[in-house]
Design a protein around this motif. Structure first.
Motif, short mmCIF file in Angstrom:
data_model
loop_
_atom_site.label_atom_id
_atom_site.label_comp_id
_atom_site.label_asym_id
_atom_site.label_seq_id
_atom_site.Cartn_x
_atom_site.Cartn_y
_atom_site.Cartn_z
N ALA A 220 0.69 -1.30 -0.17
CA ALA A 220 0.06 -0.04 0.02
C ALA A 220 0.71 1.33 -0.06
O ALA A 220 0.71 2.14 0.84
CB ALA A 220 -0.93 -0.03 1.11
N GLN A 221 1.90 1.37 -0.85
CA GLN A 221 2.63 2.66 -1.05
C GLN A 221 2.93 2.73 -2.54
O GLN A 221 3.44 1.81 -3.21
CB GLN A 221 3.75 2.34 -0.09
CG GLN A 221 4.66 3.80 0.22
CD GLN A 221 5.69 4.26 -0.64
OE1 GLN A 221 6.18 3.65 -1.56
NE2 GLN A 221 5.64 5.56 -0.76
N ASN A 222 2.78 3.94 -3.06
CA ASN A 222 3.19 4.03 -4.56
C ASN A 222 4.51 4.81 -4.71
O ASN A 222 4.56 6.08 -4.61
CB ASN A 222 2.00 4.91 -5.14
CG ASN A 222 2.20 5.11 -6.78
OD1 ASN A 222 3.30 4.65 -7.22
ND2 ASN A 222 1.20 5.98 -7.08
N THR A 246 4.20 -7.50 -3.80
CA THR A 246 3.39 -6.33 -3.63
C THR A 246 1.66 -6.45 -3.57
O THR A 246 1.14 -7.41 -4.17
CB THR A 246 3.59 -5.51 -4.95
OG1 THR A 246 4.93 -5.03 -5.07
CG2 THR A 246 2.63 -4.10 -4.69
N ASN A 248 -1.37 -3.97 -3.25
CA ASN A 248 -1.70 -2.74 -3.47
C ASN A 248 -2.99 -2.53 -4.44
O ASN A 248 -3.33 -3.48 -4.97
CB ASN A 248 -0.58 -1.90 -4.47
CG ASN A 248 -0.53 -0.39 -4.34
OD1 ASN A 248 -0.62 0.06 -3.12
ND2 ASN A 248 -0.89 0.15 -5.29
N GLU A 252 0.26 0.37 -10.10
CA GLU A 252 1.13 1.36 -10.08
C GLU A 252 2.45 1.25 -10.99
O GLU A 252 2.99 0.29 -10.63
CB GLU A 252 1.36 2.17 -8.75
CG GLU A 252 0.09 2.40 -7.98
CD GLU A 252 -0.48 3.58 -8.32
OE1 GLU A 252 -0.25 4.13 -9.70
OE2 GLU A 252 -1.54 3.95 -7.70
N TYR A 279 2.46 -9.42 -7.72
CA TYR A 279 1.49 -8.34 -7.58
C TYR A 279 0.18 -8.70 -7.34
O TYR A 279 -0.49 -9.26 -8.13
CB TYR A 279 1.51 -7.48 -8.71
CG TYR A 279 1.20 -6.01 -8.92
CD1 TYR A 279 0.20 -5.49 -8.02
CD2 TYR A 279 2.26 -4.84 -8.89
CE1 TYR A 279 0.04 -4.15 -7.76
CE2 TYR A 279 2.08 -3.55 -8.68
CZ TYR A 279 0.64 -3.24 -8.30
OH TYR A 279 0.46 -1.84 -7.74
N GLN A 281 -3.59 -7.22 -6.04
CA GLN A 281 -4.39 -6.04 -6.04
C GLN A 281 -5.53 -6.43 -5.01
O GLN A 281 -6.52 -7.17 -5.11
CB GLN A 281 -5.12 -5.62 -7.24
CG GLN A 281 -4.10 -4.89 -8.21
CD GLN A 281 -4.63 -4.51 -9.65
OE1 GLN A 281 -4.38 -5.51 -10.77
NE2 GLN A 281 -5.58 -3.49 -9.72
N ASP A 287 -7.16 -4.91 3.48
CA ASP A 287 -5.61 -5.28 3.87
C ASP A 287 -5.48 -6.32 4.95
O ASP A 287 -4.80 -7.40 5.03
CB ASP A 287 -5.02 -4.17 4.05
CG ASP A 287 -4.98 -3.09 3.13
OD1 ASP A 287 -4.18 -3.40 2.04
OD2 ASP A 287 -5.89 -2.12 3.14
N TYR A 399 5.79 -0.68 4.12
CA TYR A 399 4.15 -0.10 3.86
C TYR A 399 4.11 1.50 3.92
O TYR A 399 4.97 2.30 4.26
CB TYR A 399 3.36 -0.63 4.68
CG TYR A 399 3.44 0.01 6.24
CD1 TYR A 399 2.69 1.03 6.63
CD2 TYR A 399 4.39 -0.53 7.18
CE1 TYR A 399 2.75 1.31 7.87
CE2 TYR A 399 4.41 -0.32 8.53
CZ TYR A 399 3.72 0.91 8.79
OH TYR A 399 3.69 1.50 9.98
N GLY A 402 -1.47 4.00 2.24
CA GLY A 402 -2.46 2.95 2.00
C GLY A 402 -3.10 2.19 2.86
O GLY A 402 -4.16 1.81 2.96
#
Length: 806
Positions: A220-222, A246, A248, A252, A279, A281, A287, A399, A402
């Motif tokens: 949860a970090q872009n 990841t 998220n 991203e 990855y 989503q 979370d 983290y 997000g």
């Protein structure tokens, strides 16, 4: 003054993070801000030992920096700060504040640097120049006429350690503990959760962990937008064979592919580094369910191996939830085949933790169907992530907001800690928790006393050093300050940087309350909305920026900041100030303090003349944290703040690290049964930093020329009968008493889980009720809000009018 129509263009971006897109963006802003000649020299010294620390994000500053130790957003922040544009007397003579209220945020800041101290004149509704001495005198007189309980001292995350220390001392000597700050709006959930779990108020990671880790869980970090320099550390890790897993909401680009602008080979060949090996989503708000799924797989695999005689386990009565399940047996067998004696680190659990059995039973008790529904992930995905984790010896947990900006933000952070504790991934090389912070010194200002909680400040020491009795009552956090402003209980607001009105929720109600303040004082470098909406008496006090030369009585001064990994760094200004009328932040704080407090034991003038004296005072107040502060100020890589958890010493009530079991998987407002409700998460573009909007480009998401966007899953668009490009109104859907609306947002199809949508911050802040926050940290839930969409009754527009300076 000219006007220009920019027509929105929506076109999917196929390139990587970094690369020529980043280089082009940096060149464009340097030209736009007329700093093409001085920008290269300045940027060569950014985040370097003996240089200046970036005014943008708080990411670590390595001891051996890259040739260019800056990122796209850091370069934009520098160009934005040292711009040749000036918001001068002629500008303020031309416009009333009511006129300026109609301007977009970008256009207000784009006028350039503030260069004169100013006071609002009620007769003309304009800011007019005022002498510094007169400003301090009136501010002091007004503060003396107010009850300290009625005054709030806000701090953005950019002020230096030196200024922050002076500011908190001023507030406490005045008699107030109302010290809301930007931490309240971003990582307060970390500050509340980490002490409970591991006895540290910040993350435990150090930069070398990236060189020693086997695996990184990135949650949860872009990185591509919020802290692009971190991509160098991720790229180096990937090149060593480290797997990055990841979790998220959105796809991203920075978490997918990266071309290093500092690598001639990559720039010429276009060769990309794939960042994430896995990855996933996760639905916003899902979370805890996703992490519980990973933990459940690990715990039940351990149960299965124990039942088959394949592992040691704590608790002889532990039984597998479903020992006959073929998938779990195969999963456990894959762990054993990887030469792992056991799935969980029971030696660590037994020696260093409490609460394991309660947590393990909760994990066993959650049904996969429920975890899949809430998280949006499949069982196979959660088990795959667990397998990667179990087969790695040293795993980092990274983290961002997000996780923290949610109704269950504190419990989200507890779950990150729980996952780390299962395999002893705290307090060993390559295995730690990394909470990626936002603004450049948002963590450091807390370290030197900016807090509304009296128990977190060394009040007895301050009393001893400066001969006063500090207030012992609990002050107001950001949310509580907003409540006080709305109710009229707050009469004075002093702001050390930031754009408070744009950063907080419930925008319309906040602006109404803001106008009723008796006194509003803004210390700033550029104009923003918190300045043009104002109190009955309003001052705008322009300060030097961190990048500018700060000449005081003893010569050029340096300041200091704390990075995300709790290292302290010195910073030297490098460029000519925007105006000779500017004062430094320490000088402004001292000026207000002297005018308000009169004679005290604090040597305000000495401190302003020599910032080393302030650092000596900080060291006297915090002798363990800041030992030899001045001597170590410019140590390459910074000097580390002591964190016992890094050494597996747990400063908790139990004396151990604690498994803390979330009480539920999803907030109680759950509207999953309502087919017409989406869960909204606010987003930043790669052309902004916090509330500062550099431009109208979101390159990675393919958006140009507008920020009036709502990103939706393509299937949701069809299911609800909308169309790509259609204009919709977005309405808060918590209950009938919390209805708020943002109108005319353009639908853009995007890779986002069904049932979720995304829109820009701060444009959608008006949708968020003030009460919509984590109950413990009081962090606004900007990443999770139920909303409804309807066709807009406004005429859809293809362009947005922009005021452009000549």
């Amino acid at each position: 003054m000219t006007s220009k129509i920019r027509f929105p263009k929506i076109k999917p971006y196929s390139g990587p993070a970094g690369g020529w897109g980043s280089a082009k963006s940096i060149a464009e802003i340097a030209v736009r801000e007329h700093v093409t000649l001085k920008a290269p020299e300045l940027l060569s010294k950014q985040n370097k030992p003996q240089g200046y620390m970036c005014v943008s994000c708080a990411w670590a500053k390595p001891a051996k920096p890259h040739p260019l130790e800056f990122c796209e957003n850091g370069a934009k922040a520098t160009a934005w700060e040292v711009t040749s544009r000036r918001a001068d007397r002629a500008f303020f003579d031309k416009y009333t504040l009511r006129e300026l209220e109609l301007w977009p945020d970008h256009d207000l800041e784009a006028q350039g640097r503030l260069i004169h101290p100013m006071r609002w004149d009620a007769a003309t509704d304009k800011y007019i120049p005022v002498a510094w001495a007169a400003a301090f005198e009136e501010i002091g007189r007004e503060l003396r006429g107010l009850d300290p309980h009625q005054v709030d001292f806000y701090t953005s995350g950019r002020a230096s350690l030196e200024t922050s220390y002076m500011y908190q001392l001023f507030a406490r000597m005045y008699g107030s503990n109302n010290m809301p700050d930007s931490s309240n709006m971003c990582h307060e959930s970390s500050s509340a959760a980490l002490p409970e779990s591991i006895g540290a108020s910040v993350g435990t990671a150090v930069l070398s962990d990236f060189q020693n880790t086997d695996c990184i869980f990135y949650i949860a970090q872009n990185v591509g937008t919020s802290s692009p320099r971190l991509l160098h550390d991720l790229q180096d890790a990937v090149d060593r064979g480290v797997k990055i897993v990841t979790f998220n909401l959105l796809r991203e680009r920075g978490l997918e592919r990266f071309v290093n602008p500092q690598s001639p080979t990559q720039m010429v060949t276009g060769k990309e580094t794939k960042i994430s090996s896995e990855y996933y989503q996760v639905k916003n708000g899902g979370d805890i369910a996703a992490l519980f799924g990973v933990c459940k797989a690990l715990i039940e695999a351990d149960d299965t191996l124990k039942a088959s005689g394949g592992s040691r386990v704590a608790g002889e009565d532990a039984k597998p939830k479903d020992p006959d399940n073929a998938a779990m047996v195969a999963f456990a067998a894959s762990i054993a085949a990887a030469d792992k004696l056991h799935v969980l680190d029971h030696d660590f659990i037994n020696e260093h933790t409490t609460g394991f059995e309660k947590f393990a039973q909760a994990a066993r008790g959650h049904q996969w169907e429920e975890l899949e529904r809430v998280s949006g992930l499949g069982r196979d995905q959660m088990m795959q992530a667990a397998a990667t984790y179990a087969k790695s010896d040293a795993v980092m947990m990274v983290y961002g907001m997000g996780l923290t900006q949610q109704l269950m933000g504190v419990q989200n952070v507890h779950m990150v800690c729980n996952l780390a504790l299962l395999r002893g991934n705290i307090g060993k090389p390559g295995a730690n928790i990394c909470a990626v912070r936002g603004h450049s010194n948002v963590q450091g200002q807390r370290t030197v006393g900016i807090t509304e909680k009296p128990g977190l400040a060394p009040l007895d020491k301050l009393s001893e050093l400066y001969g006063f009795e500090p207030p012992r009552w609990t002050g107001r956090s950001t949310i509580e300050t907003c409540e006080a402003i709305m109710s009229g209980q707050s009469r004075g607001f002093i702001s050390l940087g930031g754009n408070f009105l744009r950063a907080v929720p419930d925008t319309a109600a906040m602006e109404e309350g803001w106008r009723k303040l008796g006194l509003s004082v803004q210390i700033a470098t550029k104009l923003n909305r918190s300045h043009v909406v104002h109190g009955e008496i309003a001052y705008l006090l322009p300060c030097l920026g961190r990048i500018e030369l700060d000449e005081q009585a003893t010569g050029p001064q340096a300041v200091s900041i704390e990075s995300s990994i709790a290292n302290f760094h010195g910073s030297r200004g490098m460029t000519k100030p925007a105006s000779t009328e500017l004062l430094s932040e320490p000088a402004i704080v001292a000026g207000m303090a002297k005018a308000t407090l009169g004679e005290t034991k604090v040597p305000w003038d000495t401190w302003v003349g020599d910032y080393a004296e302030i650092r000596d005072a900080i060291e006297r107040t915090y002798p363990e944290t800041f030992k030899d502060f001045n001597k170590r100020l410019f140590k390459p890589g910074g000097f580390a703040r002591a964190l016992p958890a890094r050494e597996r010493k747990w400063v908790t009530k139990s004396g151990k690290a604690n498994f803390l079991t979330p009480e539920r998987l999803f907030p109680e407002f759950s509207t999953s049964q309502n087919a017409d409700v989406l869960h909204l998460a606010t987003l930043r573009s790669n052309d902004q930093f916090n509330t500062t909007i550099y431009g109208y480009s979101d390159r990675f998401r393919g958006v140009e020329g507008t920020r009036k966007i709502v990103f939706m899953n393509p299937e949701d668009i069809i299911r609800w009968g909308f169309a790509d490009g259609e204009s919709v109104d977005v309405t808060t859907a918590i209950d009938a008493n919390n209805v708020r609306k943002v109108t005319a947002l353009r639908i853009v199809p995007y890779d986002i889980p069904k049932g979720c949508c995304g829109a820009y911050y701060p444009e959608t802040n008006p949708l968020f009720p003030l009460a919509h926050h984590d109950p413990k940290s009081k962090t606004p839930s900007y990443k999770l809000l139920p909303v409804r969409l309807s066709r807009s009754i406004e005429i859809p527009h293809e362009g947005e009018l922009r005021r452009m300076t000549p």
